[in-house]
Design an enzyme around this catalytic site. Structure first.
Site, mmCIF file in Angstrom:
data_model
loop_
_atom_site.group_PDB
_atom_site.id
_atom_site.type_symbol
_atom_site.label_atom_id
_atom_site.label_comp_id
_atom_site.label_asym_id
_atom_site.label_seq_id
_atom_site.Cartn_x
_atom_site.Cartn_y
_atom_site.Cartn_z
ATOM 1 N N SER A 79 -1.483 -9.973 -9.045
ATOM 2 C CA SER A 79 -2.933 -9.515 -8.635
ATOM 3 C C SER A 79 -2.798 -7.798 -8.409
ATOM 4 O O SER A 79 -2.503 -7.247 -9.471
ATOM 5 C CB SER A 79 -3.564 -10.162 -7.451
ATOM 6 O OG SER A 79 -4.609 -9.733 -7.325
ATOM 7 N N ASP B 242 -6.082 -15.391 -11.070
ATOM 8 C CA ASP B 242 -5.378 -14.313 -10.218
ATOM 9 C C ASP B 242 -4.084 -15.225 -10.003
ATOM 10 O O ASP B 242 -3.772 -16.313 -9.561
ATOM 11 C CB ASP B 242 -5.937 -14.365 -8.940
ATOM 12 C CG ASP B 242 -5.481 -13.181 -8.018
ATOM 13 O OD1 ASP B 242 -4.204 -13.346 -8.012
ATOM 14 O OD2 ASP B 242 -6.184 -12.300 -7.575
#
Length: 296
Positions: free
Chosen positions: A38, A185
Site C-alpha cells: 500500500s 490493496d
C-alpha cells in the site's frame, strides 16, 4: 552499512516514514532491497528507483493529496451517482491520477517497468480477490498470470497495492484464467510483508529493518465490539493484522521500528500541513530512539 527495508501500509500516515528515513540516513544506513504494501509500496518504489531521502521528502511535501481524488465525471453533475459507481465499479475514485503521479516521478529516474530495476530489489504486495491470493509483484506474475515481469509497469503495481477497498476502484488483471482478476490493496492480506525478503530457508542476506505504522502487537488494545458496524470494522482490521502479527511474534521484533500514529485516518486526504509535520516528527523520534541500539 547496507540493509534491506520493508514498509507497511497506512495511507496518509506514511508521512511518518519521511522522519524515519531521516533517522536511518543519520545512522549512515543504506537500503539495498526494499518491499512494501500500500503506502509502503510507494516509498519502496521511490527508494528502489534511486530517490534520496531529501528528494522523497520534497515530493511529498509539495503534494496536494486531494489531487488524487478522481471520481467519475458524472458525479459532478449528479452527486448521487457516486453510489451507483460504488456499487457497480466497487470504488469511489478511479485512481488514475494517483497512478499517473507515480509514473511521472519514476520516469524521472528512468524507471518504467520491473525490467528497469535490479532483479529482486523491489517487491510489491497486492491482494487478488478473484483468485483469493496474496500476490507478490514481480515474483508471482509469470506463475499466476503468465506475465513477463520485465514488461510490467512499476507504477501499475504500486497503484494496485495502494488500492484501498471502496475508496479506489479495483484494478483488473488478465491472466491464465478466462475471468480477469480484481486486484486491491495488498494490506488486506499482508499489511507488513517483512517475510517477503527472507530466503526460502528463512535466512537473511543482510539485516532487514521493518518500518510499521502502528504499535507493537503486544501493545494493541482489545477491540470493543458492540454492534454490527463495530464487527465489520473489526473484521477488516483483523484480516489486515492477524497474518503479520503472528509472523512478527515469531520473528525478531528487535528489527522493527513501530511508529504509533494516533487520530489520523488512513484515507483522510485533507490533512493539513501541521498534521503532516507531526507525522514526520513522530517517525523521526521513533527511528532515532530505535536506532540507538540497532543493529545489535
Amino acid at each position: 552499512m547496507k540493509i534491506d527495508g520493508v514498509f507497511s501500509g497506512g495511507g496518509v500516515k506514511a508521512y511518518a516514514f519521511i522522519g524515519a528515513l531521516e533517522g536511518i540516513q543519520e545512522k549512515k544506513l543504506e537500503f539495498e532491497r526494499v518491499a512494501g504494501t500500500s503506502a509502503g509500496a510507494i516509498l519502496a518504489a521511490f527508494i528502489a528507483s534511486g530517490y534520496k531521502v531529501g528528494e522523497i521528502e520534497s515530493l511529498l511535501d509539495e503534494l496536494n493529496l486531494e489531487e488524487f481524488l478522481d471520481p467519475p465525471g458524472l458525479t459532478k453533475i449528479l452527486p448521487g451517482s457516486k453510489w451507483f459507481f460504488l456499487y457497480f465499479q466497487m470504488g469511489l475514485n478511479k485512481g488514475d491520477k494517483f497512478e499517473k503521479w507515480i509514473y511521472y516521478h519514476l520516469a524521472k529516474k528512468g524507471i518504467f517497468t520491473f525490467g528497469d530495476i535490479k532483479e529482486g530489489y523491489l517487491k510489491v504486495v497486492v491482494s487478488d480477490l478473484t483468485l483469493g491470493k496474496l500476490i507478490v509483484i514481480p515474483d508471482d506474475l509469470e506463475r499466476v498470470y503468465g506475465i513477463n515481469p520485465n514488461d510490467f509497469p512499476v507504477a501499475k503495481a504500486v497503484r494496485m497495492s495502494a488500492g484501498f477497498p471502496y475508496f479506489f476502484m479495483p484494478k483488473k488483471m488478465a491472466g491464465k484464467h478466462k475471468e480477469k482478476s480484481l486486484i486491491v490493496d495488498g494490506g488486506l492480506l499482508s499489511n507488513f510483508p517483512i517475510w517477503v525478503l527472507e530466503s526460502e530457508t528463512n535466512k537473511r542476506m543482510r539485516p532487514i529493518l521493518g518500518l510499521k505504522l502502528s504499535d507493537s502487537p503486544q501493545h494493541i488494545s482489545p477491540k470493543k465490539i458492540k454492534n454490527a458496524l463495530d464487527m465489520l470494522h473489526a473484521l477488516f482490521s483483523t484480516m489486515k493484522q492477524a497474518h503479520d502479527a503472528r509472523y512478527i511474534a515469531k520473528s525478531q521484533k528487535d528489527s522493527i521500528i513501530f511508529i504509533p500514529v494516533k487520530d489520523v485516518q488512513t484515507v483522510d486526504f485533507k490533512i493539513d500541513q501541521n498534521v503532516k509535520e507531526r507525522l514526520v516528527q513522530s517517525g523521526r523520534e521513533e527511528a532515532r530512539k530505535f536506532l540507538k541500539y540497532w543493529p545489535a
